[in-house]
Write a protein that holds these residues in place. Structure first.
Motif, PDB file in Angstrom:
ATOM      1  N   ASP A 162       0.845  -1.196   0.000  1.00  0.00           N
ATOM      2  CA  ASP A 162       0.000   0.000   0.000  1.00  0.00           C
ATOM      3  C   ASP A 162       0.887   1.257   0.000  1.00  0.00           C
ATOM      4  OD1 ASP A 162      -1.788   2.001   0.441  1.00  0.00           O
ATOM      5  OD2 ASP A 162      -2.893   0.950   2.007  1.00  0.00           O
ATOM      6  N   GLN A 164       0.294   4.049   0.828  1.00  0.00           N
ATOM      7  CA  GLN A 164       0.071   4.856   2.027  1.00  0.00           C
ATOM      8  C   GLN A 164       1.193   4.650   3.058  1.00  0.00           C
ATOM      9  OE1 GLN A 164      -1.726   7.391   2.616  1.00  0.00           O
ATOM     10  NE2 GLN A 164      -3.538   6.885   3.786  1.00  0.00           N
ATOM     11  N   TYR A 165       1.715   3.415   3.146  1.00  0.00           N
ATOM     12  CA  TYR A 165       2.800   3.137   4.104  1.00  0.00           C
ATOM     13  C   TYR A 165       4.006   4.031   3.825  1.00  0.00           C
ATOM     14  CZ  TYR A 165       0.308  -1.135   5.407  1.00  0.00           C
ATOM     15  OH  TYR A 165      -0.624  -2.030   5.846  1.00  0.00           O
ATOM     16  N   ARG A 167       4.023   6.871   2.157  1.00  0.00           N
ATOM     17  CA  ARG A 167       3.696   8.266   2.408  1.00  0.00           C
ATOM     18  C   ARG A 167       3.810   8.573   3.897  1.00  0.00           C
ATOM     19  NH1 ARG A 167      -0.180  10.485  -1.179  1.00  0.00           N
ATOM     20  NH2 ARG A 167      -1.742  10.636   0.429  1.00  0.00           N
ATOM     21  N   VAL A 168       3.273   7.680   4.704  1.00  0.00           N
ATOM     22  CA  VAL A 168       3.346   7.881   6.151  1.00  0.00           C
ATOM     23  C   VAL A 168       4.805   7.853   6.610  1.00  0.00           C
ATOM     24  CG1 VAL A 168       2.835   6.795   8.361  1.00  0.00           C
ATOM     25  CG2 VAL A 168       1.028   7.088   6.680  1.00  0.00           C
TER      26      VAL A 168
ATOM     27  N   LEU B  47       2.629  16.074   1.168  1.00  0.00           N
ATOM     28  CA  LEU B  47       2.400  14.935   0.281  1.00  0.00           C
ATOM     29  C   LEU B  47       1.789  15.403  -1.039  1.00  0.00           C
ATOM     30  CD1 LEU B  47       1.033  12.415   2.912  1.00  0.00           C
ATOM     31  CD2 LEU B  47       3.279  12.405   1.840  1.00  0.00           C
ATOM     32  N   VAL B  82      -3.060   9.156   9.365  1.00  0.00           N
ATOM     33  CA  VAL B  82      -3.959   9.046   8.224  1.00  0.00           C
ATOM     34  C   VAL B  82      -5.195   8.241   8.621  1.00  0.00           C
ATOM     35  CG1 VAL B  82      -2.157   9.300   6.507  1.00  0.00           C
ATOM     36  CG2 VAL B  82      -2.715   7.028   7.370  1.00  0.00           C
ATOM     37  N   ALA B  86      -2.456   3.126   8.706  1.00  0.00           N
ATOM     38  CA  ALA B  86      -1.231   2.689   8.028  1.00  0.00           C
ATOM     39  C   ALA B  86      -0.121   2.365   9.016  1.00  0.00           C
ATOM     40  CB  ALA B  86      -0.761   3.747   7.009  1.00  0.00           C
ATOM     41  N   PHE B  88       2.710   0.109  10.219  1.00  0.00           N
ATOM     42  CA  PHE B  88       3.523  -0.808   9.421  1.00  0.00           C
ATOM     43  C   PHE B  88       3.280  -2.236   9.913  1.00  0.00           C
ATOM     44  CE2 PHE B  88       6.296   3.143   9.556  1.00  0.00           C
ATOM     45  CZ  PHE B  88       5.699   3.674   8.428  1.00  0.00           C
ATOM     46  N   ARG B 142       2.797   6.934  17.438  1.00  0.00           N
ATOM     47  CA  ARG B 142       3.836   7.042  16.418  1.00  0.00           C
ATOM     48  C   ARG B 142       3.972   8.488  15.935  1.00  0.00           C
ATOM     49  NH1 ARG B 142       3.164   3.608  10.967  1.00  0.00           N
ATOM     50  NH2 ARG B 142       1.425   5.036  10.741  1.00  0.00           N
TER      51      ARG B 142
END
Lengths: 270, 372
Positions: A162, A164-165, A167-168, B47, B82, B86, B88, B142
């Protein structure tokens, strides 16, 4: 309902499975029956021809794999994320060697890098450099047919992560390289490992392209598949061919088993 | 910590334009999905890049179209959670939280943050083995571990059930004051917006319609669209009959309504206006002989009724010419005997009426937001 439907063709299905299994198992049985029964198997396995071919096969396929991974990983990553017109065509081109008969690959390589080839001719004229019919040609043939398997699997692996990972990860201060190393690589590791295994296996088994582009010279371009072919073509050469086949099979099995163990352990930490 | 934000962007057919600032407070970006709320966070985080504008975090510009400045996300010191969190998946809670940490004393700070978010016992667990609320707290931890004093939260509680939401909201309000944070909080949930916001930014179709203190937005929406978005059930169209001593008299349908003159705006005689009143602000009275003709009293007949247990929603056909929605609590509903009586007098108290200029929907941009 589904249980009933699954049970109905049981007898027919069992027969089909049995026939199918026999079709795949029997050749291996034949190989070992002939190898163990025949005299001279051990001599053939320990002959210089066999050992030279094995050594050449192992190190050339390893070099081809390393090049495929080092060059293929960034290409696959770029292809996963890039948007440009004609992307489909580029992807198809990279996949082409997968469906291409290896003999065509050999001829194609020869027309490009052979002494009279597109790039081969100027290389020969200006630098006296000949690629065809050398060990380098062996590696090139293996890379040509093997690398697409790795790139294809890597692309699928990267696409499954993904976005998104990443981006984060950037918002958490990670550079692109760090995000790739800490997030993308571990998450796509099973695909990369599977692709590498396929690539290596394909390189190890390469015959057609090597024969045409690199030739069949013991110690220099004669890999195991070529040695088996040569043995087979000699009068009464079946015993030697069988022996070499068993040797290559054993090495391939050991290597793939080791690879599988490594990659599942890698997945365990994922 | 402060945030100054001004950005204009064109993304395909979607045009975006917003300008606001935040101090040490919780600013809620409120609107329907696709209004531009999440986009705002992505612009702040780096972003996405606006076509024009200026973004400064703690006084330090991170984007400025004039000077060509555009810092990448990794150098903007923000904590961003988000919507889908997300986390990990291949890392433990501790590894996730540690990911964005830099500098000395990481082990100690890790322990602090985990402790703060009540995650100590889960530090070696993978995210997928955590409950929704624990995952939420891990994602928040986080983001906090970066020691960023600007926190961007995108619908952070959307996946949680009500009891967890309440707990995490309380947690957030506590963190904001404990850690001196600026929080930009995106939600489409009106109740949530009301609960956590210090200030409220109402977005619609890529425009910031109003940016104001929470109470002001709810009591004095800048225009009809803001009133609709913030749940005002009754928005009546009227015409100014008189303006005198800070009191407007507005003719709406066949009725006359008195309302305070809105701040900073003096409508002229005969000017068309919109009048907003929340459903729970309308009072029911038994029919009375001296009602007709009195300002702010209107006859009405119940046409539709919805019972929600704690409250009842009544829809009246009235002399105002438009349906008037009234929300009444269960107790007065019973005491008044609403169930057996269809005709009532509706009282629209002047202090609960808010008069708005009639504007085309798109015109409610930052210009009207600043005058609101």
């Amino acid at each position: 309902m589904t249980a009933l439907r699954a049970r109905a063709p049981q007898a027919g299905l069992a027969l089909l499975i049995a026939v199918f299994a026999v079709f795949f198992v029997l050749p291996f049985a034949g190989l070992f029956e002939r190898g163990i029964g025949g005299s001279g198997t051990w001599d053939a396995i320990t002959s210089n021809t066999a050992l030279d071919a094995l050594a050449l096969s192992l190190w050339t396929s390893a070099v081809a794999l390393v090049i495929a991974v080092v060059a293929g990983t960034p290409v696959a990553y770029w292809l996963t994320h890039a948007r440009f017109p004609g992307k489909g065509a580029v992807e198809a081109l990279i996949d082409l060697p997968i469906v291409l008969p290896p003999t065509i690959a050999g001829v194609a390589l020869l027309t490009a890098f052979g002494r009279k080839g597109l790039l081969g001719a100027p290389l020969d004229d200006w630098f006296g450099l000949t690629l065809g019919f050398s060990t380098v040609a062996v590696i090139m043939a293996q890379l040509f047919v093997g690398a697409p398997f790795y790139v294809r699997a890597a692309r699928a692996g990267f696409a499954s992560v993904d976005a998104q990972y990443e981006r984060v990860a950037h918002t958490l201060g990670a550079s692109r390289l760090r995000a790739f190393a800490r997030i993308v690589l571990p998450l796509s590791w099973p695909s990369l490992a599977a692709g590498a295994a396929l690539c290596w296996a394909r390189a190890l088994g390469e015959l057609g392209a090597t024969l045409i582009f690199a030739g069949n010279l013991q110690g220099e371009t004669q890999t195991m598949p070529l040695a088996i072919l040569s043995a087979f073509e000699r009068a009464d050469g079946l015993t030697a061919a069988v022996a070499l086949a068993i040797l290559l099979l054993a090495v391939a099995l050991v290597a793939l088993a080791a690879f599988w163990l490594l990659s599942t352990r890698g997945r365990g930490t994922v | 910590m402060t945030l100054e934000f001004a950005a204009r962007a064109q993304l395909g057919d979607f045009s975006y334009d917003a300008r606001f600032e935040a101090g040490n407070e919780i600013v809620v970006l409120f609107g329907h999905s696709g209004a531009g709320k999440s986009l705002t966070l992505q612009l702040i985080a780096g972003l996405l890049q606006p076509d024009e504008g200026r973004i400064a975090i703690g006084g330090e510009p991170v984007f400025d179209s004039e000077s060509g400045l555009n810092l990448p996300p990794q150098t903007r010191r923000i904590g961003y959670v988000v919507q889908d969190l997300a986390l990990f998946p291949h890392m433990t809670v501790a590894e996730n939280v540690e990911f964005g940490m830099t500098g000395e004393g990481r082990e100690r700070r890790l322990a602090e943050v985990l402790d703060l978010m009540h995650l100590g016992e889960f530090r070696d667990r993978k995210p997928r083995s955590l409950s929704g609320g624990q995952q939420q707290r891990a994602a928040l931890a986080r983001a906090l571990a970066r020691e960023a004093s600007l926190l961007l939260l995108d619908e952070p509680f959307s996946a949680l059930d009500e009891s967890l939401r309440v707990e995490l909201r309380r947690e957030l309000i506590r963190l904001r004051s404990e850690l001196d944070l600026s929080v930009i909080f995106v939600t489409h949930d009106l109740r949530e917006a009301h609960l956590v916001a210090d200030r409220l930014a109402v977005f619609d179709a890529g425009r910031l319609l109003q940016f104001d203190g929470r109470e002001r937005v709810f009591r004095a929406p800048a225009n009809r669209r803001v009133a609709e978005l913030t749940g005002v059930a009754n928005i009546l169209r009227g015409r100014v009959a008189a303006a005198r001593d800070g009191i407007l008299t507005v003719e709406a349908g066949g009725a006359s309504l008195r309302a305070p003159t809105p701040n900073g705006w003096r409508p002229g005689q005969g000017e068309a206006v919109d009048i907003a009143i929340r459903a729970e602000r309308v009072n029911l009275r038994r029919l009375d002989a001296d009602d007709p003709g009195q300002p702010n009293l209107v006859r009405g007949t119940i046409r539709e009724e919805l019972g929600y247990g704690a409250t009842h929603t009544l829809r009246f056909e009235s002399a105002l010419g438009e349906t008037v929605e009234v929300e009444i609590a269960a107790r007065p509903y019973e005491v008044l005997g609403v169930a057996g009586q269809k005709s009532w007098t509706l009282e629209l108290p002047p202090e609960d009426l808010h008069v708005m200029a009639v504007s085309s929907e798109a015109a409610g941009s930052s210009a009207s937001a600043t005058t609101a």
